[in-house]
Design an enzyme around this catalytic site. Structure first.
Site, short mmCIF file in Angstrom:
data_model
loop_
_atom_site.label_atom_id
_atom_site.label_comp_id
_atom_site.label_asym_id
_atom_site.label_seq_id
_atom_site.Cartn_x
_atom_site.Cartn_y
_atom_site.Cartn_z
N LYS A 285 -4.56 -8.75 -10.87
CA LYS A 285 -5.83 -8.36 -11.50
C LYS A 285 -5.63 -7.85 -12.93
O LYS A 285 -6.53 -7.95 -13.77
CB LYS A 285 -6.58 -7.33 -10.66
CG LYS A 285 -7.48 -7.97 -9.63
CD LYS A 285 -6.77 -8.53 -8.44
CE LYS A 285 -6.82 -9.95 -8.14
NZ LYS A 285 -6.11 -10.30 -6.89
N HIS B 267 -31.30 1.18 -13.90
CA HIS B 267 -31.58 0.01 -14.72
C HIS B 267 -30.94 0.18 -16.09
O HIS B 267 -30.96 1.28 -16.62
CB HIS B 267 -33.10 -0.14 -14.88
CG HIS B 267 -33.49 -1.27 -15.77
ND1 HIS B 267 -33.43 -2.58 -15.37
CD2 HIS B 267 -33.91 -1.28 -17.08
CE1 HIS B 267 -33.81 -3.36 -16.37
NE2 HIS B 267 -34.11 -2.60 -17.41
C1 LIG Z 1 -0.60 -12.77 -5.42
C2 LIG Z 1 -1.30 -11.90 -4.42
C3 LIG Z 1 -2.52 -11.35 -4.73
C4 LIG Z 1 -3.18 -10.54 -3.80
N1 LIG Z 1 -4.39 -10.01 -4.16
C5 LIG Z 1 -5.03 -9.22 -3.27
C6 LIG Z 1 -6.26 -8.59 -3.62
O1 LIG Z 1 -6.78 -8.78 -4.71
N2 LIG Z 1 -6.85 -7.79 -2.70
C7 LIG Z 1 -6.30 -7.59 -1.47
O2 LIG Z 1 -6.89 -6.85 -0.67
N3 LIG Z 1 -5.14 -8.15 -1.11
C8 LIG Z 1 -4.48 -8.95 -1.98
N4 LIG Z 1 -3.28 -9.50 -1.63
C9 LIG Z 1 -2.75 -9.23 -0.28
C10 LIG Z 1 -2.09 -7.84 -0.21
O3 LIG Z 1 -1.08 -7.75 -1.18
C11 LIG Z 1 -1.53 -7.60 1.18
O4 LIG Z 1 -2.55 -7.83 2.14
C12 LIG Z 1 -1.03 -6.18 1.33
O5 LIG Z 1 0.00 -5.91 0.41
C13 LIG Z 1 -0.52 -5.94 2.75
O6 LIG Z 1 -0.04 -4.64 2.85
P1 LIG Z 1 1.10 -4.23 3.89
O7 LIG Z 1 1.27 -2.76 3.74
O8 LIG Z 1 0.79 -4.79 5.21
O9 LIG Z 1 2.41 -5.01 3.40
P2 LIG Z 1 3.17 -5.11 2.02
O10 LIG Z 1 2.33 -4.71 0.88
O11 LIG Z 1 3.74 -6.48 2.00
O12 LIG Z 1 4.33 -4.04 2.16
C14 LIG Z 1 5.34 -4.18 3.10
C15 LIG Z 1 6.55 -3.39 2.64
O13 LIG Z 1 7.50 -3.35 3.71
C16 LIG Z 1 8.80 -3.40 3.16
N5 LIG Z 1 9.71 -3.84 4.23
C17 LIG Z 1 9.77 -5.04 4.83
N6 LIG Z 1 10.69 -5.04 5.82
C18 LIG Z 1 11.22 -3.79 5.84
C19 LIG Z 1 12.18 -3.15 6.66
N7 LIG Z 1 12.78 -3.78 7.67
N8 LIG Z 1 12.48 -1.87 6.39
C20 LIG Z 1 11.88 -1.20 5.38
N9 LIG Z 1 10.95 -1.76 4.59
C21 LIG Z 1 10.61 -3.02 4.83
C22 LIG Z 1 8.67 -4.37 2.01
O14 LIG Z 1 9.71 -4.15 1.07
C23 LIG Z 1 7.29 -4.00 1.47
O15 LIG Z 1 7.38 -3.06 0.43
C24 LIG Z 1 -2.59 -10.29 -2.54
C25 LIG Z 1 -1.34 -10.83 -2.23
C26 LIG Z 1 -0.70 -11.62 -3.15
C27 LIG Z 1 0.65 -12.19 -2.80
#
Ligand SMILES: Cc1cc2nc3c(=O)[nH]c(=O)nc-3n(C[C@H](O)[C@H](O)[C@H](O)COP(=O)(O)OP(=O)(O)OC[C@H]3O[C@@H](n4cnc5c(N)ncnc54)[C@H](O)[C@@H]3O)c2cc1C
Length: 466
Positions: free
Chosen positions: A52, A443
């Site tokens: 963004k 508005h």
């Molecule tokens: C290009 C792009 C644009 C996006 N834009 C949007 C948007 O505009 N709005 C929106 O709502 N969503 C958006 N998303 C989706 C959003 O990023 C994800 O839905 C969100 O990050 C999910 O959150 P999470 O906490 O489940 O996982 P993640 O954010 O993926 O975090 C998981 C974390 O776990 C860590 N991890 C993994 N395995 C281990 C382990 N074994 N031990 C310790 N740590 C570990 C990783 O390093 C990571 O930091 C976008 C995604 C992408 C790729």
């Protein structure tokens, strides 16, 4: 090897994990949060926020070069793409350091390492060559998702990027072919096209944005055309090759092999749950490489005191879903009974104009056999929309014919990402049109369209013919 015994262990510090950590700590729990890569997860580092930031830069450039009709003309507008990326990095760093401050402020112990289950009760993690065994009363798996890759020749060539690697590339290409016309692919297509890059999109399905209503997706195609984005649907990429002119993308369309040449390729073909390094095979957890970790509506897995939230559950891959699931999981750990309701999750596509949806779409209502009343409110009925040059936008507002409750809204137009919040509040609180009719909106704002749209449901619209 030290053994740590927190009340809550969270594996993964994305918008699921870090929200769970802060919320649990604020509720008085002792919390350990693990992340092997970065605080903030995909969202802050490689997803929502960085993309963004690029949307803002590309729209600024586009506004500047199209300023003539406002009587504003500027000469020699140049793009310093290194600075564009640097600005994006600064925003990300600021947000990540804010989250680190909060984690520290609320006493969350952060360990920078990958957590691996040894069994249902113990997780091992290493940081700075020190090993820890963590035996927590409750464990939350929040390890997110990872990029999917096409099994085709040439996908690892130089200048073929995925949504993560392209964000750190500081050279603006002359041309870009995006493989995948889903949300991520279309957002990047608009970002690069607005920066003057020739963009092609190759989509396997018969249309782009398959999760969006057909008429809305088709409307976006018109805007894509204005930016000279060429979209090839029903097309399957077969291979990518290096050639003297750039990367040659060979694809099959209606049994005919065709090709495109471009400097860069972006592979945006979706994301799948990330369970790498987790050691789930050492546990009795129900999971699947493709579907992720199974959970119920309380975010509980099949093993008592182990929860999973966010993209790793593969329910809806959105940051705000992960964060809300985090609150639900912690509430249940605290003896509460909160449940996730996925019916009223807003979803936004940050193209130009953006698209936002909350609740049911017209197509979903048809499938479910729900009798509806619908009004299509044109943005041209709103002064602010004209100022924002978004008069071609519209809102489709749906209510249940029997109960008269609002059940869905789809918005296509500037500020859709903000407008959708009002409809989300209305739908989740089971409001009907009458309650919103009594609300006064300032508005001139785009929000006045919320008022106008509910009036339209009862043929009472003032600023358009309903
Ligand atoms: C290009 C792009 C644009 C996006 N834009 C949007 C948007 O505009 N709005 C929106 O709502 N969503 C958006 N998303 C989706 C959003 O990023 C994800 O839905 C969100 O990050 C999910 O959150 P999470 O906490 O489940 O996982 P993640 O954010 O993926 O975090 C998981 C974390 O776990 C860590 N991890 C993994 N395995 C281990 C382990 N074994 N031990 C310790 N740590 C570990 C990783 O390093 C990571 O930091 C976008 C995604 C992408 C790729």
């Amino acid at each position: 090897m030290s053994t740590l015994k927190p009340e809550v262990l969270i594996i993964g510090a994305g918008p699921g994990g870090y929200v769970a950590a802060i919320y649990a700590a604020k509720k008085g729990k002792s919390v350990i949060l693990l992340d092997g890569k970065w605080i903030g997860g995909t969202c802050l580092n490689e997803g929502c926020i960085p993309t963004k930031a690029l949307v803002k830069s590309s729209e600024l450039y586009s506004d500047l070069i199209n300023g003539e009709k406002h009587g504003i003309s500027a000469k020699d507008i140049k793009i310093d793409f290194e600075k564009v990326i640097d600005n994006k990095n600064q925003i990300t760093e600021k947000l990540v350091s804010g989250i680190k401050f909060l984690l520290n402020r609320y006493g969350v112990k952060v360990i920078e390492g990958y957590g691996t289950f040894l069994n249902d009760k113990q997780v091992k993690v290493s940081e700075n060559e020190e090993d820890y065994i963590i035996e927590a009363k409750n464990i939350i798996i929040a390890t997110g998702s990872k990029t999917k890759h096409l099994p085709i020749k040439g996908i690892n060539l130089k200048n073929v990027f995925d949504s993560g690697s392209i964000l750190n590339n500081t050279k603006l290409p002359s041309s870009l072919t995006v493989i995948g016309g889903g949300i991520i692919g279309m957002e990047f297509a608009f970002i690069y096209a607005q920066l003057g890059v020739k963009v092609n999109v190759i989509e396997f399905l018969p249309r782009i944005l398959p999760t969006v209503e057909k008429d809305v997706a088709l409307r976006l195609v018109r805007f894509a055309k204005q930016l000279d984005i060429d979209i090839y649907t029903s097309s399957a990429v077969e291979k990518i090759e290096e050639s003297a002119e750039g990367l040659k993308i060979v694809y099959k369309r209606k049994d005919k092999q065709e090709e495109l040449i471009s400097e860069y390729v972006l592979e945006a073909v979706g994301r799948g749950p990330n369970i790498d390094k987790l050691g789930l095979e050492n546990t009795g957890l129900e999971y699947d490489e493709r579907k992720g970790v199974s959970v119920d509506s309380h975010m509980r897995t099949n093993i008592e005191n182990i929860y999973a939230i966010g993209d790793v559950t593969n329910i809806i891959q959105l940051a705000h879903v992960a964060s809300h699931q985090a609150i639900v999981a912690i509430d249940n750990i605290n003896g509460g009974k909160k449940e996730m309701n996925y019916d009223i999750i807003p979803s936004v596509i940050f193209t130009n104009p953006p698209i936002a949806t909350v609740g049911l779409t017209e197509e979903a209502c048809k499938e479910k056999g729900i009798e509806i009343e619908m009004v299509k409110t044109p943005f041209s009925a709103n002064g602010k929309a004209l100022i924002l040059e978004s008069e071609t936008g519209f809102i489709k507002l749906i209510r249940d014919k029997l109960t008269k409750k609002l059940i869905g809204a789809t918005i296509f137009g500037k500020e859709a990402e903000n407008l959708v919040a009002s409809y989300g509040i209305a739908i989740s609180n089971k409001l009907d049109a009458e309650q919103i009719k009594e609300t006064v909106f300032a508005h001139p704002t785009i929000q006045e369209l919320v008022h106008e749209s509910v009036l339209g449901l009862d043929k009472e619209a003032i600023h358009f013919v309903d």
